[in-house]
Each structure stands twice: as structure tokens, then as C-alpha cells.
Design a protein around this motif. Sequence first.
Motif, short mmCIF file in Angstrom:
data_model
loop_
_atom_site.label_atom_id
_atom_site.label_comp_id
_atom_site.label_asym_id
_atom_site.label_seq_id
_atom_site.Cartn_x
_atom_site.Cartn_y
_atom_site.Cartn_z
N GLU A 118 0.86 -1.19 0.00
CA GLU A 118 0.00 0.00 0.00
C GLU A 118 0.89 1.24 0.00
OE1 GLU A 118 -2.79 -0.07 3.22
OE2 GLU A 118 -3.30 -2.18 2.87
N ILE A 122 -3.15 9.04 -1.52
CA ILE A 122 -2.84 9.57 -2.85
C ILE A 122 -3.54 10.91 -3.01
CG2 ILE A 122 -3.15 9.21 -5.33
CD1 ILE A 122 -2.96 6.18 -4.72
N CYS A 225 -1.61 5.67 -8.55
CA CYS A 225 -2.28 6.96 -8.71
C CYS A 225 -3.40 6.86 -9.74
CB CYS A 225 -1.28 8.02 -9.15
SG CYS A 225 -0.07 8.50 -7.88
N ALA A 228 -6.38 5.01 -8.29
CA ALA A 228 -7.20 5.84 -7.40
C ALA A 228 -8.15 6.71 -8.21
CB ALA A 228 -6.32 6.69 -6.50
N HIS A 229 -7.64 7.30 -9.29
CA HIS A 229 -8.50 8.13 -10.14
C HIS A 229 -9.57 7.31 -10.83
CE1 HIS A 229 -9.95 10.74 -13.24
NE2 HIS A 229 -9.34 10.04 -14.19
N SER A 231 -10.86 4.54 -10.02
CA SER A 231 -11.84 3.91 -9.12
C SER A 231 -13.10 4.76 -9.01
CB SER A 231 -11.22 3.69 -7.73
OG SER A 231 -11.01 4.92 -7.05
N THR A 232 -12.99 6.05 -9.25
CA THR A 232 -14.18 6.91 -9.20
C THR A 232 -15.10 6.65 -10.39
OG1 THR A 232 -13.13 8.73 -10.43
CG2 THR A 232 -12.83 8.70 -8.03
N SER A 236 -12.34 -0.99 -9.92
CA SER A 236 -11.73 -1.32 -8.63
C SER A 236 -10.45 -2.13 -8.79
CB SER A 236 -12.72 -2.10 -7.76
OG SER A 236 -13.09 -3.33 -8.39
N VAL A 256 -8.32 -1.41 -5.57
CA VAL A 256 -8.77 -0.26 -4.78
C VAL A 256 -9.95 -0.69 -3.91
CG1 VAL A 256 -9.57 2.13 -4.83
CG2 VAL A 256 -8.06 1.28 -6.64
N THR A 262 -11.71 8.27 0.21
CA THR A 262 -10.47 7.83 0.85
C THR A 262 -10.10 6.44 0.36
OG1 THR A 262 -11.74 7.02 2.75
CG2 THR A 262 -10.77 9.24 2.92
N PRO A 263 -9.73 6.31 -0.90
CA PRO A 263 -9.43 4.98 -1.45
C PRO A 263 -8.18 4.39 -0.82
CG PRO A 263 -8.76 6.68 -2.98
CD PRO A 263 -9.51 7.38 -1.89
N VAL A 265 -5.33 1.81 -1.87
CA VAL A 265 -4.81 1.16 -3.06
C VAL A 265 -3.70 0.19 -2.67
CG1 VAL A 265 -3.73 1.50 -5.32
CG2 VAL A 265 -5.31 3.23 -4.43
#
Length: 280
Positions: A118, A122, A225, A228-229, A231-232, A236, A256, A262-263, A265
Motif C-alpha cells: 500500500e 494519494i 495513482c 485511485a483516479h 476507481s471513481t 476497482s 482499490v 479515501t481509497p 490502493v
Amino acid sequence: MSLEVTVVQACLRSGRGGSRTAVVEDGDLSDAARRTVPGAVGASQAVFIAAQDPAAVRLRFFTSTGELPACGHGTVAALAVLAQRSGNDRYDGVLHSTTRSLPGHAIGNAGHYSAAFEPGPIDLRAATIEEADPILSALRVSAEVAGCHVASVGRPRLLVELADRQTLANLAPDMPTLQAVTDRLDLLGCYVYVTPSSDGHTVARMFAPSIGVPEDIANANSTACAAAHLSTRGHSKLQVDMGDSLGQPATMTATVTGSPGTPIVEVGGTATISGRHHLD
């Protein structure tokens, strides 16, 4: 200087390629000496492990140009070496970089491991026009860009999303200009990736001339990174292929969990301990 260097191929794809990484037991070395190690063994980065206390393993990362606050494939390589040293089929630990704690694990034996960690929180935001435009110009991107974001797990970098693989494959950046722009914007570099398929598979290239790496074979932290982006948007899990343009196929995976705001990763790949070198 007399050093024993373990060479690890990190983030391989189907047992091939990967990023050649130097792993060294840290000691009383100057930073100037640390900077010489990657080039001496044909690696882009070196990771220095201080593990006198098994509960507090500390990592430092260097390229030929200086120290990095983080290095994803270097962390994968370090986990593989720590797993081999443990003598067990599974190693779990919390590693500490100069800025972060990195919970991680490695599973395997006989020098072959699957490792993940982890990278921590991010920071992510949309890029401004003043940030995106000069980098896109240096990349010589003429096709439509799906989006640009600035993301950081210790040092910011620009994420550039493209719509198709051929545009990515054809990229031929103006490296001097890209270096000047990333230096001016205080960015690590530029991670260019293609909009993933529904199963999360995609391809990427990472350009970081400011740290002495014109193109990186594998970049796990930038993959985290991007995960994380993305995942929105419902992704996942990611599987990211890199290194093909350099003849060194590499693959990283990212998962993710947590809430969208607050992911959490976890990113990693497979690693093989390929040899040892003695440097005088």
C-alpha cells in the motif's frame, strides 16, 4: 566502496522482462556512492534496505541523479529480497520510506515472488491548463486527450489519459522540452495511459527525464495513482502493461478498496531475484 548488490527483475509479465532493480543492504554510504549503484549494474533505480530491526525496515531509493521519496517497483523488489531472507513462503511487513509507511507482503520461494504493498494516501486533482498544455506539447500529442490529473504519493506527477493504444504506442516526446517543463512545474514526470477496458486492463508509458529516466519500464506508484483516479469511474481493479516500447514487458496490478473519498490502493507485481554483483 565494496558492496554486494542483489539484482531483481521487478513487475515481470508472464515471467519475462520486468524492470532491473538493484537492492543493497544499506550502510555507511554517501549519497554520491548510492547514486553510482544503478548505473553500475544496468538498473534505472536502486533501493537501499536498512533492516537491523525486523519491525522497522527502512528503504531509500536512488537513481543516478539523486534520491526519490518513493519507488514502486523498488518496493516490490525489496519485498522479494526480504521474503527470500525470511526463509518463509510468505513475508509480511511494514516498510518505511523517508516519508511514508508501506504495509506489504510477498509470497513465493526459490527467488520467485508475487509482491504487493500500500503506497499510502494519494493526492489527486485535475490538472490546470498551465500544467497540462506544455506537457502535452512536449509529448507531441495531437489526438484528443481524455483527461489530465496531477497525482502524488510523495512527489507529484501528471497523469494523461488517452483514448487509444496506437496513440500511446506512437508517442515520441521531445525529451529536452519535457524535462524543462517538468522541472519548472516540479513534477516527477508524466504517466500516459489508455482508458481501460471493462475488465480493468490497460497499457501505459512513463516519461521521467528529470530524474534521469527518459522512459521507465515499470512504474507502480503512478499505476496506484491512476487506479485511485479510475476507481471513481467504477474500476476497482487494474492490470497495466508497460515496457513494450523498450523491449522489456512489465505488468503491474492494482486493487482499490475503501470509500471513494479515501481509497486504499494496493499495487504490486511479480519479481525474480536474478543475480548478485560485487562492486568495488
